[in-house]
Design a protein around this motif. Structure first.
Motif, PDB file in Angstrom:
ATOM      1  N   GLY A   1       0.827  -1.195   0.000  1.00 35.79           N
ATOM      2  CA  GLY A   1       0.000   0.000   0.000  1.00 35.79           C
ATOM      3  C   GLY A   1       0.863   1.247   0.000  1.00 35.79           C
ATOM      4  N   ILE A   2       0.298   2.342  -0.480  1.00 36.52           N
ATOM      5  CA  ILE A   2       1.042   3.594  -0.582  1.00 36.52           C
ATOM      6  C   ILE A   2       0.658   4.520   0.565  1.00 36.52           C
TER       7      ILE A   2
ATOM      8  N   GLU B   1       9.484   6.975  -9.641  1.00 40.20           N
ATOM      9  CA  GLU B   1      10.511   5.939  -9.775  1.00 40.20           C
ATOM     10  C   GLU B   1      10.496   4.993  -8.577  1.00 40.20           C
ATOM     11  N   HIS B   2      10.357   5.533  -7.379  1.00 41.96           N
ATOM     12  CA  HIS B   2      10.287   4.679  -6.190  1.00 41.96           C
ATOM     13  C   HIS B   2       9.015   3.840  -6.189  1.00 41.96           C
ATOM     14  N   VAL B   3       7.918   4.421  -6.659  1.00 39.03           N
ATOM     15  CA  VAL B   3       6.680   3.658  -6.760  1.00 39.03           C
ATOM     16  C   VAL B   3       6.874   2.458  -7.674  1.00 39.03           C
ATOM     17  N   ALA B   4       7.507   2.663  -8.815  1.00 36.31           N
ATOM     18  CA  ALA B   4       7.721   1.564  -9.759  1.00 36.31           C
ATOM     19  C   ALA B   4       8.569   0.459  -9.132  1.00 36.31           C
ATOM     20  N   GLU B   5       9.618   0.842  -8.417  1.00 33.55           N
ATOM     21  CA  GLU B   5      10.470  -0.146  -7.758  1.00 33.55           C
ATOM     22  C   GLU B   5       9.696  -0.918  -6.698  1.00 33.55           C
ATOM     23  N   ASN B   6       8.907  -0.202  -5.904  1.00 31.70           N
ATOM     24  CA  ASN B   6       8.173  -0.851  -4.821  1.00 31.70           C
ATOM     25  C   ASN B   6       7.062  -1.754  -5.348  1.00 31.70           C
ATOM     26  N   VAL B   7       6.343  -1.294  -6.351  1.00 29.77           N
ATOM     27  CA  VAL B   7       5.274  -2.110  -6.931  1.00 29.77           C
ATOM     28  C   VAL B   7       5.854  -3.396  -7.521  1.00 29.77           C
TER      29      VAL B   7
ATOM     30  N   ALA C   1      -1.119  -6.124   4.324  1.00 27.67           N
ATOM     31  CA  ALA C   1      -0.346  -5.287   3.405  1.00 27.67           C
ATOM     32  C   ALA C   1       0.752  -4.558   4.140  1.00 27.67           C
ATOM     33  N   ALA C   2       1.837  -4.287   3.411  1.00 32.87           N
ATOM     34  CA  ALA C   2       2.937  -3.460   3.901  1.00 32.87           C
ATOM     35  C   ALA C   2       2.815  -2.085   3.262  1.00 32.87           C
ATOM     36  N   LEU C   3       2.918  -1.057   4.067  1.00 36.38           N
ATOM     37  CA  LEU C   3       2.783   0.312   3.582  1.00 36.38           C
ATOM     38  C   LEU C   3       4.146   0.928   3.323  1.00 36.38           C
ATOM     39  N   VAL C   4       4.222   1.710   2.261  1.00 39.46           N
ATOM     40  CA  VAL C   4       5.481   2.350   1.896  1.00 39.46           C
ATOM     41  C   VAL C   4       5.162   3.717   1.306  1.00 39.46           C
ATOM     42  N   GLY C   5       6.031   4.690   1.539  1.00 40.07           N
ATOM     43  CA  GLY C   5       5.795   6.038   1.052  1.00 40.07           C
ATOM     44  C   GLY C   5       5.860   6.160  -0.454  1.00 40.07           C
ATOM     45  N   ALA C   6       5.331   7.265  -0.958  1.00 40.33           N
ATOM     46  CA  ALA C   6       5.254   7.484  -2.406  1.00 40.33           C
ATOM     47  C   ALA C   6       5.978   8.769  -2.760  1.00 40.33           C
ATOM     48  N   SER C   7       7.288   8.782  -2.583  1.00 38.87           N
ATOM     49  CA  SER C   7       8.033  10.025  -2.754  1.00 38.87           C
ATOM     50  C   SER C   7       8.299  10.378  -4.215  1.00 38.87           C
TER      51      SER C   7
ATOM     52  N   LEU D   1      -1.795   3.613  -8.456  1.00 36.99           N
ATOM     53  CA  LEU D   1      -3.155   3.128  -8.691  1.00 36.99           C
ATOM     54  C   LEU D   1      -3.309   2.517 -10.080  1.00 36.99           C
ATOM     55  N   GLU D   2      -2.579   3.037 -11.035  1.00 31.50           N
ATOM     56  CA  GLU D   2      -2.714   2.543 -12.411  1.00 31.50           C
ATOM     57  C   GLU D   2      -1.803   1.360 -12.698  1.00 31.50           C
ATOM     58  N   HIS D   3      -0.962   0.990 -11.718  1.00 29.57           N
ATOM     59  CA  HIS D   3      -0.029  -0.122 -11.947  1.00 29.57           C
ATOM     60  C   HIS D   3      -0.162  -1.236 -10.908  1.00 29.57           C
ATOM     61  N   GLY D   4      -1.287  -1.327 -10.230  1.00 33.01           N
ATOM     62  CA  GLY D   4      -1.547  -2.516  -9.425  1.00 33.01           C
ATOM     63  C   GLY D   4      -1.756  -2.326  -7.947  1.00 33.01           C
ATOM     64  N   VAL D   5      -1.503  -1.134  -7.414  1.00 35.29           N
ATOM     65  CA  VAL D   5      -1.690  -0.886  -5.989  1.00 35.29           C
ATOM     66  C   VAL D   5      -3.040  -0.200  -5.775  1.00 35.29           C
ATOM     67  N   ASN D   6      -3.927  -0.833  -5.009  1.00 36.74           N
ATOM     68  CA  ASN D   6      -5.245  -0.231  -4.779  1.00 36.74           C
ATOM     69  C   ASN D   6      -5.497   0.079  -3.305  1.00 36.74           C
ATOM     70  N   LEU D   7      -4.413   0.306  -2.557  1.00 33.02           N
ATOM     71  CA  LEU D   7      -4.503   0.675  -1.143  1.00 33.02           C
ATOM     72  C   LEU D   7      -3.748   1.968  -0.908  1.00 33.02           C
ATOM     73  N   VAL D   8      -4.441   2.987  -0.392  1.00 34.86           N
ATOM     74  CA  VAL D   8      -3.830   4.280  -0.102  1.00 34.86           C
ATOM     75  C   VAL D   8      -4.102   4.609   1.359  1.00 34.86           C
TER      76      VAL D   8
END
Length: 363
Positions: free
Chosen positions: A35-36, A339-345, A330-336, A59-66
Motif C-alpha cells: 500500500g502507498i 521511480e520509487h513507486v515503480a520499484e516498490n510495486v 499489506a505493507a505500507l510504503v511512502g510514495a516520494s 493506482l494505475e499499476h496494481g496498488v489499490n490501497l492508499v
C-alpha cells in the motif's frame, strides 16, 4: 466505496503480472499487499504534485490501497489522496482508502501560534476537554473523532472512507491511566460504529506506534484483546450486530520485528501471542508501517536475512519481508517519486516468503 466486484475486477485487470498472493482479502473484496502511504514530505505545493503523480502511478499499476491521516502534512495529504483517486484511470470502487484521527490537524500549514490554534479549533469548539488533550496535540474525544471523520470526507472529496483508524491511542497514556484510556477508546469506537452504520466508513481500526508491540509493563502498552472487547461493547451500545474493528496498523520490518517477536497479548486460553499472531488467529488485518524503516532499508538489508528474501533490490526485499509475516494483509510504503513507486510495486512480482522461511529469519 471499495466494493467486492470492483476490487476483484481490478485484480483481474493485471492478470498474472503479480505473485500469487499479491492481492489479499479485505472487507468485501481484495487489496494489494503493498500500500502507498502519504506521511512524509513538506507541506508544499511541489510535494503535493509529486504525491499526485506517485499515487496516480501506483493506482494505475496494481496498488489499490492508499493510507493517509487527517494530520499528515497539515491536511494536504488527504486532499492529494482525493485528487489522485478521482484523477487516476481506475474506478473509485476499486480503491481502498484509509485515514486516521487522533492528532489535531493544521490547515495546509503550521500556524504561527499552534497552541492558540488548538484552543480555538478543539477546546473552544467543544470537541474535547482540556484533560482529554495529550501533549497539547492529541485527543480521541468522541466529538473530535466525529468531526475528523467529516473533515476526512470533506478534504478527500470522497463520500466514504473504507477504513478509519484511531491514531496512536497510546498517546493518551501520557495524561490518563490505562483503564481511563480504554474507556476513551471505547467511546471513540462508539462514534466509529455509528459512522459504519451510516455508511460513512466501511470499518475501523487502531493505528499504533508502540502500543501493540511492547511488553505489558511498558508505559505505552495497550492490550489487543481488550481493544477487541471494547469494540464489542461499543457495537452493542450502538445496536450493531457485530463490531467493525477489523484492522490494526503498526511498525514492522527487518530491524523492527517486535510485532512478531514480543508475546504481549493474552488470550482466553491463557497463552500470550504477539500482535501479528493475535491478528492472524482472530481475523484482524494487520497493515505494517515503517516497512522500509523510513527509507533506511531501501539502501541495505542486514546480511543475516538478505539471502532469504525475494526481490531484486533492498527495498523490494524489505517490503517482501514485511508482507510475508502471519497476519499481515499489506505493507505500507511512502510514495516520494514515480521511480520509487515503480520499484516498490515491482516487489509484488515476487512471491513473498512462506511461513517456514519467515520463521527461519528468527532462528
Amino acid at each position: 466505496m471499495a466494493t467486492g466486484r470492483a476490487t476483484w475486477a481490478y485484480r483481474d485487470r493485471f492478470g498474472d503480472s503479480f505473485g500469487r498472493t499479491f492481492y489479499r482479502r479485505f472487507g468485501p473484496g481484495v487489496v494489494s499487499s503493498i500500500g502507498i502511504g502519504t506521511y512524509l514530505g513538506e507541506p508544499t505545493d511541489a510535494v503535493d504534485e509529486r504525491y499526485r503523480e506517485s499515487l496516480g502511478s501506483a493506482l494505475e499499476h496494481g496498488v489499490n490501497l492508499v493510507d493517509t491521516a487527517s494530520n499528515y502534512r497539515h491536511g494536504r495529504s488527504e486532499r492529494v489522496v482525493g485528487d489522485a483517486v478521482r484523477g487516476a484511470d481506475v474506478d473509485r470502487d476499486a480503491v481502498v482508502v484509509a485515514s486516521k484521527a487522533g492528532f489535531v490537524p493544521f490547515d495546509r500549514e503550521r500556524p504561527a501560534d499552534p497552541g492558540a490554534y488548538v484552543r480555538e479549533t478543539v477546546l473552544d469548539a467543544g470537541l474535547a476537554d482540556p484533560d482529554e488533550l495529550a501533549h497539547g496535540s492529541h485527543t480521541i474525544a468522541p466529538a473530535f473523532v466525529d468531526e475528523m471523520v467529516d473533515r476526512s470526507l470533506d478534504l478527500t472529496g470522497l463520500d466514504h472512507v473504507d477504513c478509519y483508524y484511531l491514531h496512536n491511542p497510546e498517546t493518551q497514556l501520557a495524561v490518563a491511566d490505562r483503564e481511563t484510556v480504554y474507556d476513551r477508546v471505547e467511546a471513540a469506537f462508539e462514534v466509529l460504529e455509528r459512522r459504519v452504520a451510516a455508511d460513512d466508513i466501511g470499518r475501523y481500526g487502531v493505528a499504533t506506534w508502540e502500543a501493540l508491540r511492547v511488553a505489558p509493563d511498558h508505559d505505552a502498552y495497550l492490550s489487543l484483546p481488550e481493544l477487541v472487547h471494547r469494540a464489542e461493547r461499543a457495537a452493542e451500545t450502538v445496536g450493531n450486530d457485530d463490531h467493525s474493528l477489523e484492522a490494526i496498523q503498526l511498525p514492522f520490518n527487518v530491524v523492527m520485528a517486535d510485532a512478531f517477536t514480543v508475546e504481549a497479548h493474552d488470550t482466553d486460553a491463557g497463552e500470550a501471542m504477539s500482535a501479528l499472531w493475535y491478528a492472524h488467529e482472530h481475523g484482524l488485518h494487520a497493515f505494517t508501517s515503517a516497512s522500509l524503516a523510513q527509507g533506511d532499508l531501501a539502501a541495505e538489508i542486514p546480511a543475516s536475512v538478505n539471502s532469504v528474501l525475494a526481490g531484486d533490490t533492498a527495498a523490494q526485499r524489505a517490503l517482501n519481508f514485511s508482507r510475508s509475516a502471519p497476519g499481515v494483509t499489506a505493507a505500507l510504503v511512502g510514495a516520494s517519486s514515480v521511480e520509487h513507486v515503480a520499484e516498490n510495486v515491482a516487489a509484488g512480482t515476487f512471491d513473498p516468503l512462506g511461513a517456514r522461511a519467515f520463521d527461519s529469519v528468527f532462528e
